[in-house]
Design a protein around this motif. Structure first.
Motif, PDB file in Angstrom:
ATOM      1  N   ARG A  33       0.945  -1.265  -0.186  1.00 21.23           N
ATOM      2  CA  ARG A  33       0.405  -0.138   0.344  1.00 21.23           C
ATOM      3  C   ARG A  33       0.766   1.598   0.708  1.00 21.23           C
ATOM      4  NH1 ARG A  33      -0.809  -2.092   5.985  1.00 21.23           N
ATOM      5  NH2 ARG A  33      -2.939  -2.870   4.917  1.00 21.23           N
ATOM      6  N   PHE A  34       2.133   0.664   0.187  1.00 24.01           N
ATOM      7  CA  PHE A  34       2.887   2.123   0.029  1.00 24.01           C
ATOM      8  C   PHE A  34       3.987   2.560  -1.236  1.00 24.01           C
ATOM      9  CE2 PHE A  34       3.452   1.435   5.011  1.00 24.01           C
ATOM     10  CZ  PHE A  34       2.292   1.575   5.001  1.00 24.01           C
ATOM     11  N   LYS A  37       4.401   6.144  -3.428  1.00 23.26           N
ATOM     12  CA  LYS A  37       4.201   7.612  -3.214  1.00 23.26           C
ATOM     13  C   LYS A  37       4.767   7.929  -2.432  1.00 23.26           C
ATOM     14  CE  LYS A  37      -0.919   4.668  -1.879  1.00 23.26           C
ATOM     15  NZ  LYS A  37      -1.593   4.228  -1.805  1.00 23.26           N
ATOM     16  N   ASP A  84      -3.453  12.060   6.712  1.00 26.73           N
ATOM     17  CA  ASP A  84      -3.072  11.678   5.049  1.00 26.73           C
ATOM     18  C   ASP A  84      -2.029  10.647   5.223  1.00 26.73           C
ATOM     19  OD1 ASP A  84      -2.967  12.187   2.393  1.00 26.73           O
ATOM     20  OD2 ASP A  84      -0.487  11.833   2.867  1.00 26.73           O
ATOM     21  N   ASN A  88      -3.076   6.151   4.518  1.00 28.88           N
ATOM     22  CA  ASN A  88      -2.288   5.480   3.736  1.00 28.88           C
ATOM     23  C   ASN A  88      -1.706   3.951   4.337  1.00 28.88           C
ATOM     24  OD1 ASN A  88      -1.689   6.716   1.118  1.00 28.88           O
ATOM     25  ND2 ASN A  88      -1.444   8.171   2.298  1.00 28.88           N
ATOM     26  N   SER A  89      -1.423   4.016   6.470  1.00 37.52           N
ATOM     27  CA  SER A  89      -1.756   3.080   6.957  1.00 37.52           C
ATOM     28  C   SER A  89      -2.588   1.532   7.060  1.00 37.52           C
ATOM     29  CB  SER A  89      -0.999   3.980   7.806  1.00 37.52           C
ATOM     30  OG  SER A  89       0.334   4.141   7.613  1.00 37.52           O
ATOM     31  N   ASP A  91      -4.929   2.022   4.248  1.00 31.95           N
ATOM     32  CA  ASP A  91      -5.232   1.263   3.578  1.00 31.95           C
ATOM     33  C   ASP A  91      -6.624   1.787   3.368  1.00 31.95           C
ATOM     34  OD1 ASP A  91      -4.851   0.212   0.922  1.00 31.95           O
ATOM     35  OD2 ASP A  91      -5.447  -1.772   1.578  1.00 31.95           O
ATOM     36  N   TYR A  93      -6.900   4.345   1.419  1.00 36.36           N
ATOM     37  CA  TYR A  93      -7.321   4.908  -0.337  1.00 36.36           C
ATOM     38  C   TYR A  93      -8.041   4.000  -1.749  1.00 36.36           C
ATOM     39  CZ  TYR A  93      -5.010   9.221   1.792  1.00 36.36           C
ATOM     40  OH  TYR A  93      -5.028  10.168   1.839  1.00 36.36           O
ATOM     41  N   ASP A  94      -7.398   3.219  -0.724  1.00 37.43           N
ATOM     42  CA  ASP A  94      -7.997   1.986  -2.029  1.00 37.43           C
ATOM     43  C   ASP A  94      -8.674   1.316  -1.348  1.00 37.43           C
ATOM     44  OD1 ASP A  94      -5.682   2.517  -3.580  1.00 37.43           O
ATOM     45  OD2 ASP A  94      -4.658   1.552  -2.168  1.00 37.43           O
ATOM     46  N   ASP A 100     -10.964   9.344  -0.640  1.00 40.94           N
ATOM     47  CA  ASP A 100     -10.118  10.490  -0.597  1.00 40.94           C
ATOM     48  C   ASP A 100     -10.198  11.631  -0.909  1.00 40.94           C
ATOM     49  OD1 ASP A 100      -7.303  11.391  -1.815  1.00 40.94           O
ATOM     50  OD2 ASP A 100      -9.299  11.528  -3.814  1.00 40.94           O
TER      51      ASP A 100
END
Length: 202
Positions: A33-34, A37, A84, A88-89, A91, A93-94, A100
């Protein structure tokens, strides 16, 4: 009724949590996931941006004023970076379709509210506060999108949808800044003691 002030350790904690997650993202191998980016750039840029407001306040005001530092405003400015990175940590955003969009609105509300409390204490009339905070937020939204494009979109997998996504992000960021402008307008129109407490408490 006494106002509970923001403690000095709170912005420090926000900074620490952000840097810790950035360090994991950059140096812990095998976390998909990182990937792609630009977390190496973020590990440098985010702490610097988070510390910019306290540094400027200290240079401009801290050495010639006896007032308490506005830790609440500092915390508001720093929180979007933590949100933010945490998104991401986890996950988000996905995994969450609307994350988002929510991020761009809410983070710009937080960021611009903090900046507005720092910058607009003496701005009058009230409509000028709203315009200043909204304009600042719009400019920052454009700058952010330019930074995202340069660091990872232009050579990444999101290039085909970047234009539409960028317009939406800029609009949501500006809307968040507009809401922040009204919040700051109300805060700075309060009596002097309440204005100081608002900046300190966030």
């Amino acid at each position: 009724m006494p106002v509970r002030r923001c403690p000095a350790w709170l912005p420090a904690l926000v900074l620490l949590l952000t840097v810790a997650q950035l360090a994991v993202a950059e140096w812990w191998p095998g976390i998909d996931r990182f990937a792609d980016k630009a977390f190496g750039a973020r590990l440098v840029a985010y702490p610097l941006l988070m510390l910019l407001a306290p540094a400027v306040w200290w240079v401009v005001a801290g050495r010639r004023r006896s007032e308490r530092p506005p830790y609440g405003a500092f915390t508001l400015v720093m929180l979007p970076f933590l949100v933010d990175v945490t998104g991401n940590s986890l996950d988000l955003y996905d995994a969450v379709v609307w994350w988002d969009d929510l991020n761009h609105f809410a983070n710009w509300l937080l960021l611009c509210a903090g900046l507005g409390l720092l910058l607009c204490g003496r701005v009058r009339p009230g409509w000028a506060v709203v315009l200043l905070v909204t304009g600042l937020g719009a400019a920052l939204a454009i700058g952010w999108e330019l930074g995202e494009w340069y660091t990872f979109i232009r050579h990444g997998t999101e290039l085909d949808t970047a234009y539409e996504d960028t317009l939406g992000d800029e609009a949501l960021g500006t809307l968040g800044a507009l809401v922040a402008g009204f919040v700051v307008r109300r805060a700075v129109s309060a009596p002097a003691g309440d204005r100081s407490a608002a900046a300190s408490s966030g």
